[in-house]
Design a protein around this motif. Structure first.
Motif, short mmCIF file in Angstrom:
data_model
loop_
_atom_site.label_atom_id
_atom_site.label_comp_id
_atom_site.label_asym_id
_atom_site.label_seq_id
_atom_site.Cartn_x
_atom_site.Cartn_y
_atom_site.Cartn_z
N GLY A 52 10.42 5.58 -0.29
CA GLY A 52 10.10 4.25 0.21
C GLY A 52 11.15 3.67 1.12
N LEU A 109 6.15 3.08 0.76
CA LEU A 109 5.48 3.83 -0.30
C LEU A 109 3.98 3.61 -0.26
N THR A 167 13.09 6.34 -5.94
CA THR A 167 12.04 5.36 -5.67
C THR A 167 12.36 4.02 -6.32
#
Length: 369
Positions: free
Chosen positions: A300, A305, A322
């Motif tokens: 991301g 994402l 993440t």
């Protein structure tokens, strides 16, 4: 208590080894200074200084005004270009945008007709081309409506407000992402190379004849790497991000460093796991490349994402990076507290615990073999 002394003294041994590794120290200095400052200050995600050429077949007051409305810093001053040279400069990549104002453009517009204005875009420069074409289209539409005396009536008036970064400066975000990337790389490299160096030099066999367990050896790698990288991260945030780049970090520095420590715990466990699969530092390097690149590219930080396939979004929830990206941006930019970020912190701790237990089991097996 004596086990804690073992872990502490083994960690000090790692610190002494790091102090004598000049190459690794230079790499750490670069990773937390120039590697953060240069991309953040020199890169631009949006349209900046895009090259423009203008083919003016109309040679009218309107066509000259269209050239004048394209101004820095988004666009360079348009360069006059002959019609016959248009294909050549696009093929050579000399200009990103080539605007062609056709003959009788102003006369047709004032007569109430709908003349066409051609904008040729070199789409190999994807970021500049995609966003720049939209910018240029809106700029030309506003100018043409003003000169023709026509008013555009819209059913809804949209007002856009940028929150947490009012000037949309991409360098702010890039600086934090660079720190996340460098923390990930260093956490894995420091732990993995230290373990494999001890194995190649026979130091690990010396440790095994001492009253030490695999857990003590592994924990010593974990805590000293957390201390070193967290300290470097704090210095980088204070000296490079805040002072040199002028990024206003409004969140709690203590909370962010705590989250960084949790993330380093997970990354160190990943590094130990990789060392149980590799038998030498070159093999470890080859294993590290796909693992680290996947963690960095799909977390991301590089791409949103939400733009990924749903199944990939679910898979990446099991990657510590993440959650670290989400936590870092929430805490540093949006001043989020523990009441808001505790789910991601819990997920990060759980992922680190699973990796740690798995790596410890593999590490014990590799020591026994």
């Amino acid at each position: 208590m004596y086990k804690l002394k073992h872990i502490f003294r083994l960690g000090i041994k790692e610190l002494i080894s790091l102090r004598h590794d000049s190459v690794l120290l230079l790499f750490m200095l670069y990773a937390f200074s120039a590697a953060i400052y240069m991309p953040a200050s020199g890169s631009a995600i949006g349209v900046h200084n895009a090259s423009v050429a203008m083919v003016d077949e109309d040679n009218s007051r309107l066509s000259r005004q269209l050239a004048e409305v394209l101004r820095p810093p988004e666009f360079q001053t348009p360069v006059p270009l002959a019609y016959d040279d248009m294909d050549a400069v696009l093929d050579s990549g000399r200009f990103t945008f080539v605007v062609n104002v056709p003959l009788n453009f102003q006369a047709d517009l004032l007569a109430g007709k709908q003349p066409e204005l051609q904008i040729n875009v070199d789409a190999t420069a994807m970021s500049q081309a995609f966003m720049g074409a939209g910018y240029m289209q809106r700029i030309f539409q506003q100018q043409l409506h003003a000169l023709s005396g026509q008013e555009t009536v819209t059913a809804v008036k949209l007002t856009t407000r940028a929150v947490f970064n009012s000037n949309l400066q991409s360098g702010w975000f890039l600086a934090i992402i660079q720190i996340i990337n460098n923390v990930t790389i260093l956490a894995i490299l420091l732990t993995g190379t230290a373990l494999l160096r001890e194995r190649e030099h026979g130091t690990l066999e010396h440790l095994l004849v001492l009253p030490l367990t695999a857990l003590e050896i592994m924990l010593s790698k974990v805590w000293i790497n957390i201390v070193v990288v967290v300290f470097c991260t704090w210095l980088s945030l204070e000296l490079i991000v805040k002072k040199a780049l002028g990024v206003p970090l409004v969140g709690s520095m203590g909370l962010f460093l705590l989250i960084t420590a949790l993330y380093l715990f997970a990354c160190t466990a990943v590094a130990v796991f990789l060392t149980t699969l590799a038998r030498s530092i070159p093999q470890f390097g080859l294993l590290t490349i796909p693992v680290v690149m996947t963690m960095l590219m799909l977390s991301g930080g590089t791409t949103p994402l939400d733009s990924m396939p749903v199944w990939l979004q679910w898979v990446m929830q099991f990657a510590p990076t993440t959650h670290f990206v989400s936590l870092a941006t929430a805490v540093l930019f949006r001043d989020a507290g523990i009441a808001l970020v505790w789910p991601d912190m819990l997920a990060l701790s759980a992922i680190g615990g699973v990796f740690f237990v798995t790596a410890l089991a593999r590490f014990r097996t590799s020591l026994a073999s």
